[in-house]
Motif scaffolding. Structure first.
Motif, PDB file in Angstrom:
ATOM      1  N   PHE B 215       0.837  -1.206   0.000  1.00  0.00           N
ATOM      2  CA  PHE B 215       0.000   0.000   0.000  1.00  0.00           C
ATOM      3  C   PHE B 215       0.866   1.247   0.000  1.00  0.00           C
ATOM      4  O   PHE B 215       0.648   2.174  -0.767  1.00  0.00           O
ATOM      5  N   CYS B 266      -5.205   1.441  -4.637  1.00  0.00           N
ATOM      6  CA  CYS B 266      -4.936   1.301  -3.198  1.00  0.00           C
ATOM      7  C   CYS B 266      -6.135   0.695  -2.458  1.00  0.00           C
ATOM      8  O   CYS B 266      -5.992  -0.260  -1.713  1.00  0.00           O
ATOM      9  N   LEU B 267      -7.330   1.267  -2.658  1.00  0.00           N
ATOM     10  CA  LEU B 267      -8.463   0.810  -1.847  1.00  0.00           C
ATOM     11  C   LEU B 267      -8.874  -0.624  -2.180  1.00  0.00           C
ATOM     12  O   LEU B 267      -8.955  -1.451  -1.281  1.00  0.00           O
ATOM     13  N   SER B 274      -5.595   0.129   3.650  1.00  0.00           N
ATOM     14  CA  SER B 274      -6.197   1.441   3.413  1.00  0.00           C
ATOM     15  C   SER B 274      -6.886   1.938   4.668  1.00  0.00           C
ATOM     16  O   SER B 274      -6.777   3.115   5.040  1.00  0.00           O
ATOM     17  N   PHE B 322     -10.819   9.044   1.665  1.00  0.00           N
ATOM     18  CA  PHE B 322     -10.514   8.261   2.866  1.00  0.00           C
ATOM     19  C   PHE B 322     -11.568   8.390   3.957  1.00  0.00           C
ATOM     20  O   PHE B 322     -11.408   7.844   5.040  1.00  0.00           O
TER      21      PHE B 322
END
Lengths: 517, 510
Positions: B215, B266-267, B274, B322
């Motif tokens: 990540f 990433c997610l 994450s 986020f």
């Protein structure tokens, strides 16, 4: 008295070696019997034909997987792949060596014995035809390299090392201009190379001692015996470790890995540029071919012992190459340090104890060889009245003067920096992937970090060429003769093609990754 | 129609156009401009067709195409888009023709080849489309890195003050991020069973430690690209040095690759990591909003000011991502689009002002509205859109981000709201110091300052103003496309929206 039994020799399998060495001998005769004015053409044609013939034999041998000549030579996948690579790169080098239209008389001195800086010397520099001895010397070196990557015992490997090193020492001393620099380079290379050879030989002796006393086998330095001895020998491990270390030093010297790299920048700078290209491409292939074989075939069972040490060497090599490249002001020295850093990346591939590691390293060697030869081909073209203009400040504004060659060089630098769609990116992936798979994450991280550092000097050259205004002293780019143009185009095309469609060569390397023992 | 290979054609078409333009004779720059403009309009037309063919309620990834590239490593040319990528592709397709039109005379002044400038713009378009259309991690990485090369030459060869420094800084920053990502890409390939296929990789279970490292590798690259605080220092330099058109693409589209990458890679690929890193990412976003806004207030250079405003906006986008709610996520994606339109417009208008004045210093202007009322008006409008005035498109997205964040994390939402006030400060001050107030006497001496918007410039700003207003009042066509993709992403992370009742709010904040 027992009759001496001759070993059986598979002549077709070793034909490439025989052709190269045979033609080298023939070249010596040509020097003696062919009139001076025809020698250049005859020699060049002869050596190119020999390389092509040897290449054809390598291709015909493609399926050979055997050990021949009494166990001295192994003709297997890696041997053939590396021999093929050496021959293709050697052909390109020969084209550069044979070029005579860029500089009158070629890049080589007419008579090496003339005192440097004397009146005679100035006269020869003005355009007398260069010595044609370079062709047999090059052929000997190529032949030695072909043996080096095929050697199946340490003694054969040592002899091959000498066969290809000695002509290289001589070739380094033959630059037409800046003779003192060239002779100094040759002297340095020779002295340090002699030490390295001595280390290697001493290591062989220790390993021989180590192999004594294995039940059911006689002592020997062939790789099968050494391989067996690593786990079965009753002798002290100190012999093994010392022997392995000394052999590694000998090989790492040729590979230009730190801390055995100090000769590289001086020799690369002083040697005639075509020879520098030849060394950067072919010597590297040969040295890493030997490293692969020694550590994957002979000492593979000691991987736990040598991997940390060689890993440290790899990291050190990458660091030294990358950091010192930043400070360079001469393009040939910059390329020398970049080649040192690349030796570090190649070591990362060597240390991955898998077939993918072997194939990745071989792919890297081929890809790097093409790019580096193209880079040196461009260096031979950027010149002024005093020969090549290698100081970086002189390259300012080159993009404006000759956008084509500056563009080509930019592309090669982007390949060195590992930007995708160039072979440089694919080859980095090819060695980092297997390394990560074998748990060497620290080597990959070191590789990535040094790549960042290394990007800076490359970028500096790009900035210099494109974003600076051309000055009074910006040299012109000579129109290349057909030979240099061919070599340059092959190198650039290979860099692009291997970056866009690497699959064929990767598959070839993957299929050829298995050693015979 | 959905069988048509939209994505590969869209990726390749600008490249072909670039080749055509590059080989046009240098002596005929106008021809090169016309061909480049026409070509980009063709790409726009095709993108519109694709937008129509996209089924908002259909599969998550549509128009999937896959061709083998490097079988040994299982690398494929796999293209596919979800709603998020589709929106970004539309943004590119709309912006590039306008940028070409706006840059009509930008390259004339430089000593460099004019066709090469437009060829580079088209190459850039091709790589930008590729990076959003890729559904193969390796392919994505290739476009991500190659994208740097045309932008490097656009800044370095055609830029203004300190272009060499800015170009090298831009390249090195991005390359550093890219190389960290390369290590992570290789790592992902090894732990993911030697495949690069995005859909396959989302199903892979990765051990906690490895997941966090991977990540970080990806996030660092995206955070530099976006850029988030503290990796943002390259953007003001690059934004200032780049020609206005290239700068509009740089902040309008190129930087979105960062936030897009977080959403797409990433997610879904590292959901646990994450969540673990989310507080840090939120903090970076918040700092970015406030810090960049404060710096923007203090800028004396117009282009640097606009660059800092976008860093602040990227903070909002980061917070939206986020916060892990559908509302905030949709807001973030919508913000990516609206920011591209609003800041793109702002950059282009500022570029027009600078081209007239020959200087980008705010102090060299003053009362310019009296000379060029229309241009000043457009600048005012672009500024208002930038500060997210209700009725302009960015308002919708900023509002969505804030309420989406508020439901799960009140302090973050409250702090982020401060950014709106600061936005008003930097935009209004900038507008006041350049176009309002007493006329700077030096301005009247500059002949070009007496020429208001030309027809070409009107054609550049009109579509953007129209789109900003349209999406400000009726964003539904876009949110309909974005919503399912964001919902799917939030499901990947394993976050569900808090139930709309009082009391459950604190629970979901965890």
């Amino acid at each position: 008295m027992t009759e001496l039994k001759l070993p059986s020799i598979d002549y077709p399998a070793i034909a490439p070696i025989l052709i190269m060495l045979g033609v080298a001998l023939l070249g010596v005769l040509v020097e003696a019997f062919v009139p001076r004015r025809r020698r250049h053409l005859v020699q060049l044609t002869l050596s190119l034909l020999a390389v092509l013939a040897a290449l054809v034999m390598v291709v015909l041998n493609a399926d050979a997987r055997l050990v021949t000549a009494g166990g001295a030579l192994a003709v297997d996948g890696p041997t053939l792949f590396l021999q093929g690579t050496i021959l293709v790169l050697a052909a390109m080098s020969l084209l550069l060596i044979g070029e005579r239209s860029v500089e009158r008389g070629g890049a080589f001195v007419a008579q090496a014995a003339v005192t440097a800086e004397s009146a005679d010397d100035r006269q020869q520099a003005e355009g007398r035809n260069g010595a044609t001895e370079v062709y047999p010397l090059t052929s000997f070196a190529i032949g030695g390299m072909l043996i080096f990557v095929a050697a199946n015992d340490l003694l054969t490997m040592f002899i091959a090392l000498e066969v290809f090193s000695l002509p290289l020492y001589l070739l380094c001393a033959l630059a037409r201009r800046r003779r003192l620099l060239s002779q100094e380079a040759a002297m340095k290379y020779f002295l340090l190379g002699a030490y390295a050879s001595a280390f290697f030989l001493f290591g062989v002796a220790l390993v021989y001692g180590f192999t004594a006393g294995i039940p059911g086998r006689s002592a020997g330095v062939d790789f099968a015996t050494v391989h067996a001895a690593v786990s079965e020998s009753p002798a002290s491990d100190v012999l093994l470790y010392a022997g392995m270390a000394l052999i590694a030093i000998g090989l790492l010297f040729k590979a230009a890995a730190a801390p055995f790299h100090v000769w590289t920048p001086d020799v690369y700078q002083g040697a005639p540029t075509p020879v520098t290209g030849f060394m950067a491409a072919c010597t590297k292939v040969a040295a890493f071919g030997a490293l692969l074989r020694v550590f994957h075939v002979a000492f593979d069972r000691a991987a736990w012992d040598f991997t940390p040490v060689l890993g440290v060497v790899a990291v050190l090599t990458m660091l030294v190459g990358a950091v010192l490249a930043v400070t360079q002001t001469d393009i040939k020295r910059l390329l020398a340090y970049s080649s040192i850093a690349n030796a570090g990346y190649l070591l990362v591939g060597v240390l991955a104890p898998t077939g993918a590691g072997v194939s990745g390293t071989m792919f890297y060697l081929a890809a790097y060889g093409f790019s580096v030869l193209a880079a040196f081909a461009v260096v031979t073209l950027v010149r002024d009245a005093d020969g090549e203009a290698t100081h970086l400040s002189r390259w300012a504004g080159l993009g404006r003067r000759s956008p084509f060659y500056a563009g080509v060089f930019t592309f090669i630098l982007l390949a060195f920096a590992g930007i995708p769609l160039t072979s440089g990116f694919m080859s980095k992936f090819a060695v980092f992937g297997p390394a990560l798979e074998s748990g060497h994450a620290w080597l990959v991280v070191a590789g990535v970090l040094t790549s960042m550092v290394l990007a800076f000097p490359y970028l500096r050259v790009v900035v210099m060429m494109w974003l600076s205004e051309p000055g009074e002293s910006t040299p012109t780019v000579a129109v290349p003769g057909g030979l240099t143009a061919t070599a340059l185009m092959i190198g650039v095309a290979a860099t692009l093609i291997l970056g866009v469609v690497p699959a064929p060569l990767l598959d070839l390397a993957t299929d050829a990754a298995a050693f015979v023992r | 129609m959905s069988n048509f290979p939209f994505l590969s054609v869209l990726t390749v078409a600008p490249l072909v156009g670039a080749l055509v333009v590059a080989f046009l004779p240098r002596r005929r720059p106008d021809l090169a401009k016309q061909v480049a403009f026409g070509w980009s309009l063709l790409v726009l037309a095709l993108s519109v067709v694709m937008w129509v063919a996209f089924q908002a309620d259909g599969d998550r990834l549509q128009f999937r195409e896959s061709y083998p590239w490097i079988p040994t490593w299982d690398v494929n040319f796999t293209f596919a888009v979800d709603g998020i990528a589709l929106v970004m592709l539309m943004l590119i397709a709309v912006l590039v023709p306008l940028v070409i039109l706006a840059s009509w005379h930008d390259a004339d002044a430089s000593k460099r080849s004019v066709p090469a400038y437009f060829a580079l713009l088209l190459v850039l378009e091709s790589t930008m489309i590729g990076v959003f259309a890729a559904a193969d991690v390796f392919l994505f990485y290739v476009f991500f890195e190659v994208m740097l090369v045309p932008m490097y030459f656009l800044i370095g060869s055609y830029g203004g003050h300190q272009r060499q420094y800015a170009a090298v800084k831009f390249f090195l920053y991005s390359l550093v991020g890219g190389l960290f990502m390369l290590a992570a890409v290789i790592g992902l390939w090894v732990v993911g069973g030697k495949t690069f296929d995005w859909q396959t990789l989302t199903q892979v279970d990765i051990s906690t430690g490895t997941e966090r490292w991977l990540f970080l590798g990806f996030f660092l690259a995206f955070a530099i690209k976006a850029p988030f605080f503290p990796f943002h220092t390259w953007l003001p330099d690059a934004g200032r040095a780049a020609p206005a058109g290239a700068a509009a693409l740089l902040v309008g589209v190129l930087d979105k690759v960062g936030t897009f990458g977080i959403l797409r890679y990433c997610l879904p690929l590292f959901p646990e990591a994450s969540k673990w890193f989310a507080p840090w990412a939120l903090a970076l976003g918040l700092i970015g909003i406030l810090y960049a806004a404060l710096l923007a207030v203090g800028q004396s250079d117009l282009k640097r000011l606009v660059s800092y405003t976008s860093i602040a906006h990227f903070g909002f986008i980061g917070v939206g991502i986020f916060a892990f709610t559908t509302q905030a996520g949709t807001g973030a994606v919508l913000y990516m689009l609206n920011h591209g339109l609003a800041t793109g417009l702002l950059f282009l208008v500022v570029g027009m002002l600078i081209a007239r004045r020959g200087s980008s210093l705010i102090s060299d202007f003053g009362g310019a509205g009296k000379l060029v009322p229309l241009l000043a008006g457009v600048l005012f409008f672009a500024g208002l859109a930038s500060l997210a005035l209700p009725g302009t498109a960015p308002f919708v997205s900023e509002f969505l981000v804030l309420i989406g964040t508020f439901t799960v994390n009140k302090p973050v939402a409250v702090i982020a709201t401060l950014g709106i006030i600061l936005a008003a400060a930097y935009v209004l001050w900038m507008v006041q110091r350049t176009t309002q107030g007493t006329l700077n006497p030096e301005l009247t001496e500059v002949k070009a300052m007496h020429r208001d918007l030309t027809l070409r410039e009107k054609a550049v700003v009109a579509p953007l103003i129209a789109l900003i207003l349209l999406l400000g009042f009726y964003p539904k066509p876009v949110t309909d496309v974005i919503n399912p993709a964001v919902q799917a992403t939030m499901q990947d992370v394993g976050k569900t929206d808090p139930a709309p009742e009082v009391g459950s709010v604190q629970e979901a904040a965890k």
